[in-house]
Design a protein around this motif. Structure first.
Motif, mmCIF file in Angstrom:
data_model
loop_
_atom_site.group_PDB
_atom_site.id
_atom_site.type_symbol
_atom_site.label_atom_id
_atom_site.label_comp_id
_atom_site.label_asym_id
_atom_site.label_seq_id
_atom_site.Cartn_x
_atom_site.Cartn_y
_atom_site.Cartn_z
ATOM 1 N N ASN A 70 0.837 -1.201 0.000
ATOM 2 C CA ASN A 70 0.000 0.000 0.000
ATOM 3 C C ASN A 70 0.873 1.254 0.000
ATOM 4 O OD1 ASN A 70 -2.406 -1.431 0.055
ATOM 5 N ND2 ASN A 70 -2.460 -1.489 2.287
ATOM 6 N N VAL A 88 -1.274 -7.220 -2.147
ATOM 7 C CA VAL A 88 -2.099 -6.012 -2.163
ATOM 8 C C VAL A 88 -1.227 -4.839 -2.589
ATOM 9 C CG1 VAL A 88 -3.510 -4.447 -0.772
ATOM 10 C CG2 VAL A 88 -3.553 -6.913 -0.312
ATOM 11 N N GLY A 90 -2.541 -1.549 -3.055
ATOM 12 C CA GLY A 90 -3.429 -0.393 -2.929
ATOM 13 C C GLY A 90 -2.674 0.920 -2.975
ATOM 14 N N ASP A 91 -3.012 1.748 -3.961
ATOM 15 C CA ASP A 91 -2.401 3.068 -4.138
ATOM 16 C C ASP A 91 -0.886 3.026 -4.321
ATOM 17 O OD1 ASP A 91 -4.846 4.457 -4.014
ATOM 18 O OD2 ASP A 91 -4.764 4.491 -1.825
#
Length: 107
Positions: A70, A88, A90-91
């Motif tokens: 992230n 993951v 994310g962003d």
């Protein structure tokens, strides 16, 4: 070389090169400076790389399964042939120089 720890966010691994397979399994690398690090083939399974600086890092053929990236800086990072199952991103920030290659492993 095996790591299973939480590092302070000001730790600087930039330009580190490891001979053999480095294992950062379930390691908290959030906020770590990993610019230009050479960790091809490393085991970063379940590593927390939230807010990590990984620009220009070499992580080809690495196990990144269930890792968290992230808000990580992946500008120019080489991820060719890495395993991403459950990872993951994310962003996470990537650019045209970020390399995923023509194959990524998902199982």
């Amino acid at each position: 070389m095996n790591f299973n720890a939480k590092f302070n966010s000001d730790i600087d691994f930039s330009q580190m090169c490891v001979d053999g397979i480095a294992t950062f399994n379930e390691t908290d690398l959030s906020g770590a400076d990993l610019r230009d690090v050479k960790l091809s083939g490393a085991n970063l399974r379940k590593a927390n790389c939230t807010d990590a600086e990984l620009s220009q890092a070499s992580l080809e053929e690495a196990n990144l399964e269930r890792s968290i990236f992230n808000r990580a800086d992946l500008f120019g990072t080489k991820l060719n042939g890495s395993a991403f199952y459950g990872a993951v991103f994310g962003d996470a920030q990537i650019n045209e120089e970020t390399e995923f290659g023509d194959r990524c492993v998902y199982d």
